[in-house]
Scaffold this motif. Structure first.
Motif, PDB file in Angstrom:
ATOM      1  N   UNK A  86     -32.788 -10.796  16.753  1.00 59.16           N
ATOM      2  CA  UNK A  86     -32.071  -9.961  17.717  1.00 59.16           C
ATOM      3  C   UNK A  86     -31.091  -9.061  16.963  1.00 59.16           C
ATOM      4  N   UNK A  87     -31.223  -7.754  17.205  1.00 54.48           N
ATOM      5  CA  UNK A  87     -30.367  -6.818  16.488  1.00 54.48           C
ATOM      6  C   UNK A  87     -29.676  -5.862  17.453  1.00 54.48           C
ATOM      7  N   UNK A  88     -28.493  -5.466  17.077  1.00 51.83           N
ATOM      8  CA  UNK A  88     -27.744  -4.499  17.873  1.00 51.83           C
ATOM      9  C   UNK A  88     -27.897  -3.145  17.196  1.00 51.83           C
ATOM     10  N   UNK A  89     -28.464  -2.202  17.921  1.00 51.39           N
ATOM     11  CA  UNK A  89     -28.634  -0.850  17.379  1.00 51.39           C
ATOM     12  C   UNK A  89     -27.341  -0.076  17.626  1.00 51.39           C
ATOM     13  N   UNK A  90     -26.610   0.143  16.553  1.00 51.97           N
ATOM     14  CA  UNK A  90     -25.290   0.758  16.658  1.00 51.97           C
ATOM     15  C   UNK A  90     -25.370   2.174  17.239  1.00 51.97           C
ATOM     16  N   UNK A  91     -26.477   2.862  17.000  1.00 51.85           N
ATOM     17  CA  UNK A  91     -26.616   4.238  17.505  1.00 51.85           C
ATOM     18  C   UNK A  91     -26.630   4.268  19.036  1.00 51.85           C
ATOM     19  N   UNK A  92     -27.168   3.210  19.640  1.00 49.76           N
ATOM     20  CA  UNK A  92     -27.212   3.163  21.106  1.00 49.76           C
ATOM     21  C   UNK A  92     -25.830   3.058  21.720  1.00 49.76           C
ATOM     22  N   UNK A  93     -24.866   2.586  20.935  1.00 53.15           N
ATOM     23  CA  UNK A  93     -23.521   2.400  21.468  1.00 53.15           C
ATOM     24  C   UNK A  93     -22.802   3.726  21.701  1.00 53.15           C
ATOM     25  N   UNK A  94     -23.359   4.804  21.141  1.00 54.16           N
ATOM     26  CA  UNK A  94     -22.782   6.129  21.403  1.00 54.16           C
ATOM     27  C   UNK A  94     -22.887   6.449  22.894  1.00 54.16           C
ATOM     28  N   UNK A  95     -23.863   5.857  23.567  1.00 48.92           N
ATOM     29  CA  UNK A  95     -24.094   6.134  24.991  1.00 48.92           C
ATOM     30  C   UNK A  95     -23.265   5.243  25.897  1.00 48.92           C
ATOM     31  N   UNK A  96     -22.716   4.165  25.341  1.00 47.74           N
ATOM     32  CA  UNK A  96     -21.934   3.251  26.161  1.00 47.74           C
ATOM     33  C   UNK A  96     -22.146   1.826  25.694  1.00 47.74           C
ATOM     34  N   UNK A  97     -21.405   0.904  26.310  1.00 45.85           N
ATOM     35  CA  UNK A  97     -21.528  -0.498  25.911  1.00 45.85           C
ATOM     36  C   UNK A  97     -22.938  -1.025  26.160  1.00 45.85           C
ATOM     37  N   UNK A  98     -23.266  -2.051  25.409  1.00 46.08           N
ATOM     38  CA  UNK A  98     -24.614  -2.611  25.472  1.00 46.08           C
ATOM     39  C   UNK A  98     -24.480  -4.117  25.691  1.00 46.08           C
ATOM     40  N   UNK A  99     -25.183  -4.632  26.697  1.00 49.95           N
ATOM     41  CA  UNK A  99     -25.195  -6.078  26.923  1.00 49.95           C
ATOM     42  C   UNK A  99     -26.551  -6.618  26.502  1.00 49.95           C
ATOM     43  N   UNK A 100     -26.527  -7.677  25.722  1.00 48.05           N
ATOM     44  CA  UNK A 100     -27.772  -8.250  25.216  1.00 48.05           C
ATOM     45  C   UNK A 100     -27.734  -9.759  25.364  1.00 48.05           C
ATOM     46  N   UNK A 101     -28.893 -10.340  25.613  1.00 48.94           N
ATOM     47  CA  UNK A 101     -28.975 -11.789  25.453  1.00 48.94           C
ATOM     48  C   UNK A 101     -30.328 -12.143  24.884  1.00 48.94           C
ATOM     49  N   UNK A 102     -30.336 -13.235  24.120  1.00 49.01           N
ATOM     50  CA  UNK A 102     -31.583 -13.603  23.483  1.00 49.01           C
ATOM     51  C   UNK A 102     -31.422 -14.867  22.679  1.00 49.01           C
ATOM     52  N   UNK A 103     -32.388 -15.066  21.792  1.00 50.03           N
ATOM     53  CA  UNK A 103     -32.385 -16.289  21.003  1.00 50.03           C
ATOM     54  C   UNK A 103     -32.548 -15.951  19.526  1.00 50.03           C
ATOM     55  N   UNK A 104     -31.896 -16.738  18.706  1.00 48.31           N
ATOM     56  CA  UNK A 104     -32.020 -16.582  17.263  1.00 48.31           C
ATOM     57  C   UNK A 104     -32.680 -17.846  16.726  1.00 48.31           C
TER      58      UNK A 104
END
Ligand SMILES: [Zn+2]
Ligand SMILES: [Zn+2]
Length: 175
Positions: free
Chosen positions: A1-19
């Motif tokens: 599971x990765x957070x794409x920092x570029x997407x944060x330019x559009x606003x906050x991002x909520x994610x859930x998943x498993x590692x």
């Protein structure tokens, strides 16, 4: 599971998943992550930094610090952390770096990997000296037997060395 920092330019991002345990890099350590770790988080850009808040739960096995038998721990924790791109933080002298080190994590490129967050949180939340139970008797330092399972006679034999000398003399006299 990765957070794409570029997407944060559009606003906050909520994610859930498993590692997966294999993503956590504990393979060569005593820490055994027993199943996939559930994580949910919100990531948002705040000035030049990324703030990541969320919670995770993990089941972890660790050897008892006394008897070495595996002990199972549940880690359920909330986190709130700041990350900065390494590229945006060129070295600014030692004082600035030291202050930053305690508060901010760094990432390279365009992604923050959730496994990095999970690894750090597990390390922060595990006991330093895990024990399987309050009255664990541990391993016998002399013969190595697990004293929870089996009594050994080492304690009885290992008396004051001067006394052993006396006993030897006494034995010699008797036999
Ligand atoms: Zn134990
Ligand atoms: Zn023993």
């Amino acid at each position: 599971m990765r957070i794409d920092v570029r997407e944060l330019e559009l606003g906050p991002l909520a994610l859930q998943g498993e590692v997966l345990p294999s993503e956590l890099g504990f393979d060569s350590s005593e820490i055994q992550v027993l199943e996939q770790v559930r994580i949910e988080l919100t990531a948002e850009r705040q000035a030049s930094e990324i703030r990541i808040r969320g919670r995770l739960t993990a089941n972890v096995g660790l050897p008892c610090s006394r008897c070495l038998e595996p002990v199972r721990f549940s880690v359920a924790t909330e986190f709130d952390q700041f990350y900065a791109s390494n590229a945006e933080h060129p070295l600014q002298g030692e004082i600035a770096l030291q202050q930053k080190d305690t508060e901010v994590g760094f990432f390279l490129g365009d992604f923050i990997d959730a496994s990095d967050i999970v690894r750090e949180q597990i390390l922060l939340n595990l006991p330093m000296k895990p024990i399987c139970r309050e009255d664990c008797k541990g391993l016998c330092p002399h013969c190595g037997k697990n004293r929870n399972l089996q009594d050994c006679n080492c304690e009885a034999v290992l008396v004051d060395p001067r006394l052993i000398q006396l006993m030897k003399i006494k034995n010699r006299m008797t036999f």
